[in-house]
Write a protein that holds these residues in place. Structure first.
Motif, PDB file in Angstrom:
ATOM      1  N   LYS A   1      -7.138  -2.809   4.667  1.00  0.00           N
ATOM      2  CA  LYS A   1      -7.425  -3.268   3.428  1.00  0.00           C
ATOM      3  C   LYS A   1      -6.942  -2.439   2.107  1.00  0.00           C
ATOM      4  O   LYS A   1      -6.198  -2.594   1.293  1.00  0.00           O
ATOM      5  N   ALA A   2      -7.634  -1.414   2.180  1.00  0.00           N
ATOM      6  CA  ALA A   2      -7.495  -0.267   1.325  1.00  0.00           C
ATOM      7  C   ALA A   2      -5.854   0.185   1.115  1.00  0.00           C
ATOM      8  O   ALA A   2      -5.280   0.466   0.083  1.00  0.00           O
ATOM      9  N   LYS A   3      -5.359   0.687   2.547  1.00  0.00           N
ATOM     10  CA  LYS A   3      -3.874   0.923   2.423  1.00  0.00           C
ATOM     11  C   LYS A   3      -2.975  -0.161   1.931  1.00  0.00           C
ATOM     12  O   LYS A   3      -2.042   0.275   1.408  1.00  0.00           O
ATOM     13  N   LYS A   4      -3.233  -1.275   2.378  1.00  0.00           N
ATOM     14  CA  LYS A   4      -2.410  -2.465   1.849  1.00  0.00           C
ATOM     15  C   LYS A   4      -2.596  -2.396   0.342  1.00  0.00           C
ATOM     16  O   LYS A   4      -1.439  -2.607  -0.200  1.00  0.00           O
TER      17      LYS A   4
ATOM     18  N   ARG B   1     -12.502   0.563  10.060  1.00  0.00           N
ATOM     19  CA  ARG B   1     -10.868   0.200  10.306  1.00  0.00           C
ATOM     20  C   ARG B   1     -10.637  -0.811   9.577  1.00  0.00           C
ATOM     21  O   ARG B   1      -9.542  -0.565   8.855  1.00  0.00           O
ATOM     22  N   MET B   2     -11.405  -1.871   9.303  1.00  0.00           N
ATOM     23  CA  MET B   2     -10.707  -3.165   8.375  1.00  0.00           C
ATOM     24  C   MET B   2     -10.813  -2.648   7.133  1.00  0.00           C
ATOM     25  O   MET B   2      -9.742  -2.944   6.604  1.00  0.00           O
ATOM     26  N   GLU B   3     -11.676  -2.091   6.694  1.00  0.00           N
ATOM     27  CA  GLU B   3     -11.780  -1.551   5.193  1.00  0.00           C
ATOM     28  C   GLU B   3     -10.691  -0.626   4.892  1.00  0.00           C
ATOM     29  O   GLU B   3      -9.958  -0.662   4.003  1.00  0.00           O
TER      30      GLU B   3
END
Length: 61
Positions: free
Chosen positions: A51-54, A46-48
């Motif tokens: 980060k990729a979305k941002k 979920r965190m990765e």
């Protein structure tokens, strides 16, 4: 009914007594849900993904 469900990416909901309802969806939709559950299945994933979305949003205004 199955052709319509596959053709239009819709679903069929059958209400049964005692809350034993069923929903029929296409294999394509089911596979998509399974992939989403897998990708969001751990905190690390979920965190990765966040980060990729941002990163994507900041590079593509």
């Amino acid at each position: 009914m199955a052709d319509e469900i596959n053709e239009y990416d819709t679903y069929y909901n059958s209400n049964k007594p005692h809350d034993k309802n069923i929903v029929i969806i296409s294999q394509k939709e089911y596979d998509s849900w399974q992939e989403t559950f897998y990708l969001l299945g751990t905190e690390a994933n979920r965190m990765e993904l966040m980060k990729a979305k941002k990163s994507f949003k900041s590079n593509n205004p």
